[in-house]
Motif scaffolding. Sequence first.
Motif, PDB file in Angstrom:
ATOM      1  N   PHE A  12     -97.428  -9.526 -21.516  1.00  0.00           N
ATOM      2  CA  PHE A  12     -96.468  -8.450 -21.240  1.00  0.00           C
ATOM      3  C   PHE A  12     -97.022  -7.522 -20.163  1.00  0.00           C
ATOM      4  O   PHE A  12     -96.325  -7.162 -19.211  1.00  0.00           O
ATOM      5  N   LEU A  13     -98.296  -7.141 -20.298  1.00  0.00           N
ATOM      6  CA  LEU A  13     -98.937  -6.267 -19.307  1.00  0.00           C
ATOM      7  C   LEU A  13     -99.030  -6.969 -17.951  1.00  0.00           C
ATOM      8  O   LEU A  13     -98.780  -6.354 -16.901  1.00  0.00           O
ATOM      9  N   GLN A  14     -99.365  -8.242 -17.963  1.00  0.00           N
ATOM     10  CA  GLN A  14     -99.411  -9.011 -16.720  1.00  0.00           C
ATOM     11  C   GLN A  14     -98.042  -9.026 -16.049  1.00  0.00           C
ATOM     12  O   GLN A  14     -97.929  -8.903 -14.823  1.00  0.00           O
ATOM     13  N   GLY A  15     -96.986  -9.168 -16.841  1.00  0.00           N
ATOM     14  CA  GLY A  15     -95.637  -9.164 -16.295  1.00  0.00           C
ATOM     15  C   GLY A  15     -95.261  -7.828 -15.677  1.00  0.00           C
ATOM     16  O   GLY A  15     -94.626  -7.778 -14.614  1.00  0.00           O
ATOM     17  N   ILE A  16     -95.651  -6.730 -16.320  1.00  0.00           N
ATOM     18  CA  ILE A  16     -95.372  -5.404 -15.764  1.00  0.00           C
ATOM     19  C   ILE A  16     -96.015  -5.265 -14.387  1.00  0.00           C
ATOM     20  O   ILE A  16     -95.391  -4.758 -13.441  1.00  0.00           O
ATOM     21  N   GLY A  17     -97.251  -5.718 -14.251  1.00  0.00           N
ATOM     22  CA  GLY A  17     -97.909  -5.646 -12.949  1.00  0.00           C
ATOM     23  C   GLY A  17     -97.322  -6.588 -11.934  1.00  0.00           C
ATOM     24  O   GLY A  17     -97.079  -6.220 -10.777  1.00  0.00           O
ATOM     25  N   GLY A  18     -97.030  -7.820 -12.358  1.00  0.00           N
ATOM     26  CA  GLY A  18     -96.532  -8.822 -11.425  1.00  0.00           C
ATOM     27  C   GLY A  18     -95.155  -8.510 -10.869  1.00  0.00           C
ATOM     28  O   GLY A  18     -94.825  -8.925  -9.755  1.00  0.00           O
ATOM     29  N   SER A  19     -94.355  -7.768 -11.617  1.00  0.00           N
ATOM     30  CA  SER A  19     -92.995  -7.475 -11.149  1.00  0.00           C
ATOM     31  C   SER A  19     -92.993  -6.619  -9.886  1.00  0.00           C
ATOM     32  O   SER A  19     -92.074  -6.712  -9.068  1.00  0.00           O
ATOM     33  N   GLY A  20     -94.016  -5.783  -9.720  1.00  0.00           N
ATOM     34  CA  GLY A  20     -94.059  -4.914  -8.554  1.00  0.00           C
ATOM     35  C   GLY A  20     -94.112  -5.688  -7.248  1.00  0.00           C
ATOM     36  O   GLY A  20     -93.498  -5.280  -6.254  1.00  0.00           O
ATOM     37  N   ALA A  21     -94.814  -6.825  -7.246  1.00  0.00           N
ATOM     38  CA  ALA A  21     -94.977  -7.579  -6.002  1.00  0.00           C
ATOM     39  C   ALA A  21     -93.641  -8.098  -5.494  1.00  0.00           C
ATOM     40  O   ALA A  21     -93.306  -7.954  -4.312  1.00  0.00           O
TER      41      ALA A  21
END
Length: 390
Positions: free
Chosen positions: A104-113
């Motif tokens: 979930f945390l990885q997804g939050i970060g990855g969405s910004g790119a």
Amino acid sequence: MLRPGTFALTLLLAALTALGPLSIDMYLPSLPEIGRALAAPTASVQLTISSYLIGFAAGQIIYGPVSDRYGRRPVLFGALAVYVVGVGICAATPSIDPLIVARFLQGIGGSGAIVLARAIVRDLYSGVRAARELSLMGSISAFAPIVAPMIGGLLQTQFGWRANFVLMAAAAVIALAMAIRLLPETLRQRSAEPFSLVWLGKGYLSLLRHRSFVAYLAILTISYAGLFAWISGAAVVLEGIYGMSAVTFGFTFALGAAGYMTGAAGAARLVQRLGLDRMMGLGVSLLAAQIPNGLWLIVAMAIYLAGLGLAMPQAMAGALTPFPERAGMAASLLGLVQQATAAAAAAAIGTYLGQSAWPVAGVVFAAGWLTFLVWAFTRRLRAREAASNS
């Protein structure tokens, strides 16, 4: 800093958007092994996909609007830092529940790119030119879902499932360093209003009152749900039902992903000649022209993904073009609805997987035809509103 309009900038933006498919496709061959190693049922392992998608959707609520206010660069740097932390936890987690949370945390970060890459494209281009840029980015970033499962299968065989997350972390660190060094700030006029939840809600509601935006959103969301039905269920179907090894699965999955690269590359060449709508019509026709059944599922998905490569960049450009002053917010809303729907599809399919390929095949078939129908029934509406905005 790279200059706008150069192929080098397109390549950098494509590399940033590739983090999304890399984060899912690389570890797909390891899903059965993760279940065995962490003593987790199939439904729980499937939640590592759904939780990533939910985080990916949640992050997009904020990144676009915040970047409209404070600029693309600082928001992107923060998002990539969150991604690195999340994927690091994934690599070290001892059980399935922390892995689901870390994804979930990885997804939050990855969405910004991906949100900020799309917003940057709209900062620089509009209409057919934006569609061509998005198609070109898609054809380049499509190398990620082609090579990621092959690399993931080899890493799984040689080093175990955790090696996939170590490589994801390394890729994100490299992307962050490149962005800091090379990515220019493209936001010309920053939003004057202070950021608040009230301002955010009003902005999203104003976008949803734009009927052609909603039409493009539906095309993107329904077709994307078909994609994630395949992504979430492919490993269980091909490895668990048809008996493929992790390495064989990786190469087979890549054949389908090559369809998307072919479609996006074709769109980049043809969209300026055919225009947005005809290019998108060709794509949605391919989405509907498949019968996913048995091992034919692999060929059907290559056709589906070729159609997605033709249609999705055009729909994205059509949705973003009317909002030059709110490109970040528009990109965020598109991504939010896409990813939330994809997460729901992945979670629902995980409940029914195990004995048959039909939970995957049925959703893909339905998504293809629904996308085609939405495109067909909204053609006049979209053309009328495009003419009024020109």
